[in-house]
Motif scaffolding. Structure first.
Motif, mmCIF file in Angstrom:
data_model
loop_
_atom_site.group_PDB
_atom_site.id
_atom_site.type_symbol
_atom_site.label_atom_id
_atom_site.label_comp_id
_atom_site.label_asym_id
_atom_site.label_seq_id
_atom_site.Cartn_x
_atom_site.Cartn_y
_atom_site.Cartn_z
ATOM 1 N N MET A 95 0.943 -1.459 -0.206
ATOM 2 C CA MET A 95 -0.219 -0.134 0.679
ATOM 3 C C MET A 95 1.194 0.863 0.119
ATOM 4 N N ILE A 96 0.074 2.396 -1.026
ATOM 5 C CA ILE A 96 0.981 3.813 -0.452
ATOM 6 C C ILE A 96 0.654 4.760 0.084
ATOM 7 N N VAL A 97 0.498 5.818 0.340
ATOM 8 C CA VAL A 97 -0.947 6.812 0.573
ATOM 9 C C VAL A 97 -0.721 7.423 -0.650
ATOM 10 N N LYS A 98 -1.940 7.447 -0.629
ATOM 11 C CA LYS A 98 -2.700 8.236 -2.180
ATOM 12 C C LYS A 98 -2.906 9.775 -2.124
ATOM 13 N N GLY A 99 -3.436 10.251 -0.399
ATOM 14 C CA GLY A 99 -3.871 11.514 -0.461
ATOM 15 C C GLY A 99 -4.209 11.730 0.947
ATOM 16 N N ILE A 100 -3.998 12.934 1.301
ATOM 17 C CA ILE A 100 -3.608 13.220 2.487
ATOM 18 C C ILE A 100 -4.117 14.726 2.816
ATOM 19 N N GLY A 101 -5.176 14.881 3.941
ATOM 20 C CA GLY A 101 -6.063 16.154 3.689
ATOM 21 C C GLY A 101 -6.304 16.404 5.379
ATOM 22 N N VAL A 102 -6.104 17.881 5.584
ATOM 23 C CA VAL A 102 -6.608 18.493 7.110
ATOM 24 C C VAL A 102 -8.240 19.805 6.825
ATOM 25 N N ASP A 103 -8.190 19.399 7.788
ATOM 26 C CA ASP A 103 -9.854 21.120 7.547
ATOM 27 C C ASP A 103 -9.143 20.975 9.221
ATOM 28 N N ILE A 104 -9.489 22.529 9.097
ATOM 29 C CA ILE A 104 -9.969 23.416 10.611
ATOM 30 C C ILE A 104 -11.081 23.877 10.562
ATOM 31 N N CYS A 105 -12.374 24.119 11.285
ATOM 32 C CA CYS A 105 -13.165 24.767 11.583
ATOM 33 C C CYS A 105 -13.874 24.870 13.000
ATOM 34 N N SER A 106 -13.862 25.940 13.050
ATOM 35 C CA SER A 106 -14.731 27.107 14.199
ATOM 36 C C SER A 106 -15.725 26.685 14.428
ATOM 37 N N ILE A 107 -15.906 26.140 16.015
ATOM 38 C CA ILE A 107 -16.838 25.466 15.721
ATOM 39 C C ILE A 107 -17.966 26.711 16.698
ATOM 40 N N SER A 108 -17.479 27.790 16.840
ATOM 41 C CA SER A 108 -18.571 29.235 16.672
ATOM 42 C C SER A 108 -19.390 29.360 15.638
ATOM 43 N N ARG A 109 -18.453 29.147 14.832
ATOM 44 C CA ARG A 109 -19.050 29.411 13.334
ATOM 45 C C ARG A 109 -20.378 28.450 12.597
ATOM 46 N N ILE A 110 -19.891 27.173 12.850
ATOM 47 C CA ILE A 110 -20.343 26.210 12.744
ATOM 48 C C ILE A 110 -21.904 25.976 13.314
ATOM 49 N N GLY A 111 -21.771 26.476 14.944
ATOM 50 C CA GLY A 111 -23.605 26.715 16.383
ATOM 51 C C GLY A 111 -23.747 27.897 15.420
ATOM 52 N N THR A 112 -23.385 28.783 14.960
ATOM 53 C CA THR A 112 -24.063 30.035 14.692
ATOM 54 C C THR A 112 -24.882 29.412 13.063
ATOM 55 N N LYS A 113 -24.441 28.600 12.570
ATOM 56 C CA LYS A 113 -25.003 28.060 10.872
ATOM 57 C C LYS A 113 -25.613 27.130 11.458
ATOM 58 N N ILE A 114 -25.842 26.050 12.545
ATOM 59 C CA ILE A 114 -26.780 25.173 12.390
ATOM 60 C C ILE A 114 -28.168 25.251 13.601
ATOM 61 N N LYS A 115 -27.925 27.037 14.081
ATOM 62 C CA LYS A 115 -29.169 27.147 14.289
ATOM 63 C C LYS A 115 -30.075 27.024 12.502
ATOM 64 N N ASN A 116 -30.176 27.482 11.517
ATOM 65 C CA ASN A 116 -30.630 27.000 10.136
ATOM 66 C C ASN A 116 -31.151 25.435 10.272
ATOM 67 N N ASP A 117 -32.048 25.083 10.325
ATOM 68 C CA ASP A 117 -32.409 23.260 10.103
ATOM 69 C C ASP A 117 -32.061 23.528 8.786
ATOM 70 N N GLU A 118 -31.909 24.013 7.857
ATOM 71 C CA GLU A 118 -32.384 23.845 6.387
ATOM 72 C C GLU A 118 -30.493 23.759 6.073
ATOM 73 N N PHE A 119 -29.706 24.884 6.776
ATOM 74 C CA PHE A 119 -28.400 24.099 6.771
ATOM 75 C C PHE A 119 -28.116 22.638 7.010
ATOM 76 N N LYS A 120 -27.964 22.216 8.343
ATOM 77 C CA LYS A 120 -28.653 20.918 8.364
ATOM 78 C C LYS A 120 -28.795 20.232 7.899
ATOM 79 N N ARG A 121 -29.653 20.186 7.369
ATOM 80 C CA ARG A 121 -30.783 18.567 6.304
ATOM 81 C C ARG A 121 -29.557 19.025 4.755
ATOM 82 N N ARG A 122 -29.064 20.874 4.488
ATOM 83 C CA ARG A 122 -28.136 20.317 3.285
ATOM 84 C C ARG A 122 -26.696 19.503 3.583
ATOM 85 N N VAL A 123 -26.111 19.964 4.789
ATOM 86 C CA VAL A 123 -25.268 19.921 4.635
ATOM 87 C C VAL A 123 -24.758 17.724 5.136
ATOM 88 N N PHE A 124 -24.911 17.597 6.280
ATOM 89 C CA PHE A 124 -25.251 16.897 7.257
ATOM 90 C C PHE A 124 -26.607 15.527 6.795
#
Length: 124
Positions: free
Chosen positions: A1-30
């Motif tokens: 086996m070889i490494v075919k890809g590596i990815g990292v991401d960081i996400c602001s918890i407070s930004r997502i906390g604001t977004k998830i107040k919108n149920d449409e956002f939750k249903r669209r993303v998760f």
């Protein structure tokens, strides 16, 4: 086996906390599985943020980008042994075509941020 890809991401918890107040956002993303898991915790925004970071990290590891991967074609499944990524049939087909056999994910959160790291192993 070889490494075919590596990815990292960081996400602001407070930004997502604001977004998830919108149920449409939750249903669209998760997925329903991600929503049920997050909402079962005292601080759901932490789990939403780590799931979002995992989607982004996977998109980077495949070099497809989030637009091509799609927000609900990859999701975090929590297991007794830790989180794993699950995929729609179109993503599973892509991984098979690209000889990407194993996808590993690590999630963490601290200091107002959630981070995800994805490594994809495969064959030449």
């Amino acid at each position: 086996m070889i490494v075919k890809g590596i990815g990292v991401d960081i996400c602001s918890i407070s930004r997502i906390g604001t977004k998830i107040k919108n149920d449409e956002f939750k249903r669209r993303v998760f997925t329903e599985e991600e929503i049920t898991y997050a909402e079962g915790h005292v601080t759901p925004e932490v789990h939403y943020a780590s799931s979002f970071a995992a989607k982004e990290a996977f998109a980077k590891a495949t070099r497809l980008g989030l637009g091509k991967v799609g927000l609900k074609n990859v999701w975090v499944k929590r297991t007794e042994k830790g989180p794993i990524l699950s995929f729609s049939s179109s993503i599973r087909d892509f991984l098979k075509k690209e000889k990407m056999d194993n996808v590993h994910v690590s999630l963490s959160h601290d200091g107002g941020f959630a981070v995800a790291f994805v490594v994809i192993e495969g064959r030449e």
